[in-house]
Design a protein around this motif. Structure first.
Motif, PDB file in Angstrom:
ATOM      1  N   CYS A  55       0.812  -1.219   0.000  1.00  0.00           N
ATOM      2  CA  CYS A  55       0.000   0.000   0.000  1.00  0.00           C
ATOM      3  C   CYS A  55       0.848   1.273   0.000  1.00  0.00           C
ATOM      4  O   CYS A  55       0.294   2.378  -0.107  1.00  0.00           O
ATOM      5  CB  CYS A  55      -0.915   0.027   1.231  1.00  0.00           C
ATOM      6  N   LEU A  56       2.153   1.138   0.145  1.00  0.00           N
ATOM      7  CA  LEU A  56       3.000   2.315   0.305  1.00  0.00           C
ATOM      8  C   LEU A  56       2.860   3.345  -0.816  1.00  0.00           C
ATOM      9  O   LEU A  56       2.773   4.552  -0.532  1.00  0.00           O
ATOM     10  CB  LEU A  56       4.471   1.893   0.461  1.00  0.00           C
ATOM     11  N   PRO A  57       2.818   2.947  -2.094  1.00  0.00           N
ATOM     12  CA  PRO A  57       2.652   3.968  -3.139  1.00  0.00           C
ATOM     13  C   PRO A  57       1.364   4.773  -2.984  1.00  0.00           C
ATOM     14  O   PRO A  57       1.337   5.971  -3.279  1.00  0.00           O
ATOM     15  CB  PRO A  57       2.630   3.143  -4.436  1.00  0.00           C
ATOM     16  N   ILE A  58       0.316   4.133  -2.502  1.00  0.00           N
ATOM     17  CA  ILE A  58      -0.965   4.834  -2.331  1.00  0.00           C
ATOM     18  C   ILE A  58      -0.863   5.832  -1.189  1.00  0.00           C
ATOM     19  O   ILE A  58      -1.316   6.977  -1.300  1.00  0.00           O
ATOM     20  CB  ILE A  58      -2.101   3.822  -2.077  1.00  0.00           C
ATOM     21  N   PHE A  59      -0.256   5.420  -0.068  1.00  0.00           N
ATOM     22  CA  PHE A  59      -0.072   6.332   1.060  1.00  0.00           C
ATOM     23  C   PHE A  59       0.791   7.530   0.661  1.00  0.00           C
ATOM     24  O   PHE A  59       0.500   8.672   1.010  1.00  0.00           O
ATOM     25  CB  PHE A  59       0.581   5.600   2.229  1.00  0.00           C
ATOM     26  N   GLY A 258      14.202   5.161  -2.702  1.00  0.00           N
ATOM     27  CA  GLY A 258      14.219   4.040  -1.756  1.00  0.00           C
ATOM     28  C   GLY A 258      13.075   4.105  -0.756  1.00  0.00           C
ATOM     29  O   GLY A 258      12.525   5.170  -0.478  1.00  0.00           O
ATOM     30  N   VAL A 259      12.737   2.955  -0.210  1.00  0.00           N
ATOM     31  CA  VAL A 259      11.628   2.847   0.743  1.00  0.00           C
ATOM     32  C   VAL A 259      11.890   3.692   1.984  1.00  0.00           C
ATOM     33  O   VAL A 259      11.006   4.419   2.470  1.00  0.00           O
ATOM     34  CB  VAL A 259      11.403   1.367   1.136  1.00  0.00           C
ATOM     35  N   ARG A 260      13.096   3.637   2.497  1.00  0.00           N
ATOM     36  CA  ARG A 260      13.388   4.318   3.768  1.00  0.00           C
ATOM     37  C   ARG A 260      13.364   5.842   3.640  1.00  0.00           C
ATOM     38  O   ARG A 260      13.302   6.549   4.651  1.00  0.00           O
ATOM     39  CB  ARG A 260      14.726   3.829   4.329  1.00  0.00           C
ATOM     40  N   HIS A 261      13.409   6.343   2.418  1.00  0.00           N
ATOM     41  CA  HIS A 261      13.283   7.788   2.203  1.00  0.00           C
ATOM     42  C   HIS A 261      11.931   8.289   2.716  1.00  0.00           C
ATOM     43  O   HIS A 261      11.797   9.467   3.090  1.00  0.00           O
ATOM     44  CB  HIS A 261      13.434   8.102   0.713  1.00  0.00           C
ATOM     45  N   TYR A 262      10.960   7.397   2.748  1.00  0.00           N
ATOM     46  CA  TYR A 262       9.606   7.771   3.150  1.00  0.00           C
ATOM     47  C   TYR A 262       9.269   7.278   4.555  1.00  0.00           C
ATOM     48  O   TYR A 262       8.160   6.829   4.824  1.00  0.00           O
ATOM     49  CB  TYR A 262       8.600   7.241   2.123  1.00  0.00           C
ATOM     50  N   LYS A 263      10.220   7.391   5.447  1.00  0.00           N
ATOM     51  CA  LYS A 263       9.984   6.987   6.837  1.00  0.00           C
ATOM     52  C   LYS A 263       8.838   7.772   7.464  1.00  0.00           C
ATOM     53  O   LYS A 263       8.133   7.254   8.331  1.00  0.00           O
ATOM     54  CB  LYS A 263      11.259   7.191   7.671  1.00  0.00           C
ATOM     55  N   LYS A 268       3.637   7.064  10.040  1.00  0.00           N
ATOM     56  CA  LYS A 268       2.245   7.519  10.166  1.00  0.00           C
ATOM     57  C   LYS A 268       1.253   6.373  10.027  1.00  0.00           C
ATOM     58  O   LYS A 268       0.265   6.314  10.762  1.00  0.00           O
ATOM     59  CB  LYS A 268       1.957   8.583   9.105  1.00  0.00           C
ATOM     60  N   TYR A 269       1.518   5.454   9.117  1.00  0.00           N
ATOM     61  CA  TYR A 269       0.521   4.445   8.777  1.00  0.00           C
ATOM     62  C   TYR A 269       0.840   3.028   9.266  1.00  0.00           C
ATOM     63  O   TYR A 269      -0.020   2.157   9.202  1.00  0.00           O
ATOM     64  CB  TYR A 269       0.320   4.398   7.260  1.00  0.00           C
ATOM     65  N   TYR A 270       2.075   2.804   9.731  1.00  0.00           N
ATOM     66  CA  TYR A 270       2.482   1.449  10.074  1.00  0.00           C
ATOM     67  C   TYR A 270       2.926   1.379  11.530  1.00  0.00           C
ATOM     68  O   TYR A 270       3.541   2.313  12.047  1.00  0.00           O
ATOM     69  CB  TYR A 270       3.634   0.989   9.176  1.00  0.00           C
ATOM     70  N   THR A 271       2.648   0.244  12.165  1.00  0.00           N
ATOM     71  CA  THR A 271       3.056   0.041  13.552  1.00  0.00           C
ATOM     72  C   THR A 271       4.294  -0.846  13.578  1.00  0.00           C
ATOM     73  O   THR A 271       4.203  -2.067  13.741  1.00  0.00           O
ATOM     74  CB  THR A 271       1.921  -0.605  14.375  1.00  0.00           C
ATOM     75  N   VAL A 272       5.448  -0.235  13.385  1.00  0.00           N
ATOM     76  CA  VAL A 272       6.718  -0.969  13.427  1.00  0.00           C
ATOM     77  C   VAL A 272       7.734  -0.142  14.205  1.00  0.00           C
ATOM     78  O   VAL A 272       7.592   1.075  14.326  1.00  0.00           O
ATOM     79  CB  VAL A 272       7.263  -1.293  12.015  1.00  0.00           C
ATOM     80  N   SER A 273       8.746  -0.795  14.701  1.00  0.00           N
ATOM     81  CA  SER A 273       9.771  -0.121  15.498  1.00  0.00           C
ATOM     82  C   SER A 273      10.718   0.668  14.599  1.00  0.00           C
ATOM     83  O   SER A 273      10.784   0.460  13.380  1.00  0.00           O
ATOM     84  CB  SER A 273      10.563  -1.142  16.301  1.00  0.00           C
ATOM     85  N   GLU A 274      11.489   1.569  15.218  1.00  0.00           N
ATOM     86  CA  GLU A 274      12.493   2.314  14.474  1.00  0.00           C
ATOM     87  C   GLU A 274      13.550   1.374  13.907  1.00  0.00           C
ATOM     88  O   GLU A 274      14.083   1.596  12.823  1.00  0.00           O
ATOM     89  CB  GLU A 274      13.155   3.351  15.385  1.00  0.00           C
TER      90      GLU A 274
END
Length: 307
Positions: A55-59, A258-263, A268-274
């Protein structure tokens, strides 16, 4: 004195009458506002999404205004695939992130669906390190968390068949919420489970064992599906064009930075640790909207026909 008392009563009654009118007016305005909001929501293009990386591209497109802001595109957030599909089947949303097994089952039950795109979602079968399960055959007499009639159900069967286990000897536990499923692993409440990203990365930080990876099996089951009914009018077609452009632009941006560029978006949308944020696979690539592979659709259909 009597005159003053009568005046006080009259004034009091007038105040009460005024308050009553104000209350009725408030109710009327509230009803009108609710109707207006309902009309706006009905006219908007609504997408059911989950806290999974497909879902990341949509967010990103939504938060970074890659969708034309003149077009009302709304995200309806869920944490269980079943809830996304229910919203789609009941026409509460126009589109949803799903998997081909669930989508093909919905079509089999009579729902008109079209595929907007395949996604890059992959699933890992992860065993709890405390359960000492290092091979698929060790799933015998163990609990496996999954969701019925989904890709995770199909993968559970694949694992059982690959290890030549008896189906009834692997106890399938239905856990629909992806965050709850991860938490059960972290709390040592489940022997094994099927996860996609970013929950998979979070699990691997706990040194849990990967028993099966759909990338190695050449299985691509992620999909974005839209309902067929009511999508032919001019407004909906324009909304879909805007959604397509924003989605593709977001995919290009992720692939570039890269994915991490959008931390910021992931936090905001995901429940994960740093720690999980830092460990996410930055090599993960997102393709433009493209139809699912026919062989994956066929695999889903064949599995469903046996159920």
């Amino acid at each position: 004195m009597r005159h003053i008392t009568i005046c006080t009563v009259v004034v009091g009654l007038l105040i009460l009458a005024g308050c009553g009118q104000s209350y009725e007016e408030t109710k009327r305005l509230s009803r009108e506002q609710q109707k207006r909001l309902a009309r706006e929501d009905s006219a908007a293009l609504k997408i059911a999404v989950m806290p999974t990386l497909d879902c990341l591209p949509i967010f990103i497109a939504k938060d970074h205004q890659m969708f034309d802001t003149a077009v009302d595109i709304r995200l309806k957030r869920f944490t269980a695939q079943m809830d996304c599909d229910t919203a789609l089947m009941r026409s509460r949303v126009e589109g949803a992130i799903t998997d081909l097994v669930r989508a093909e089952r919905m079509k089999k039950l009579g729902d008109s669906l079209t595929y907007f795109s395949a996604t890059n979602a992959y699933w890992l079968l992860v065993s709890n390190r405390t359960a000492r399960i290092t091979q698929l055959k060790h799933l015998d007499d163990k609990m496996l968390a999954m969701t019925r009639y989904s890709v995770t159900d199909l993968l559970g069967d694949l694992a059982v068949d690959s290890a030549k286990l008896k189906t009834e000897r692997v106890f399938r536990i239905q856990v629909n919420d992806v965050n709850v499923r991860l938490k059960m692993l972290e709390n040592n409440e489940m022997d094994a489970l099927l996860l996609t990203e970013p929950q998979a990365t979070q699990a691997l930080l706990g040194k849990h064992k990967v028993l099966l990876d759909t990338r190695k099996e050449d299985i691509q089951m992620g999909a974005i599906a839209f309902r067929g009914k009511g999508m032919d009018d001019k407004n909906r077609k324009h909304q879909m064009e805007v959604f397509l452009k924003g989605y593709n632009d977001a995919c290009d941006s992720i692939n570039r930075f890269g994915v991490r560029h959008y931390k910021d978006v992931i936090r905001k949308y995901y429940t994960v640790s740093e720690q999980a944020l830092d460990a996410l696979p930055d090599s993960l690539k997102y393709m433009h909207a493209v139809a699912p592979r026919q062989k994956d659709i066929d695999r889903a259909r064949q599995w469903l026909s046996k159920k």
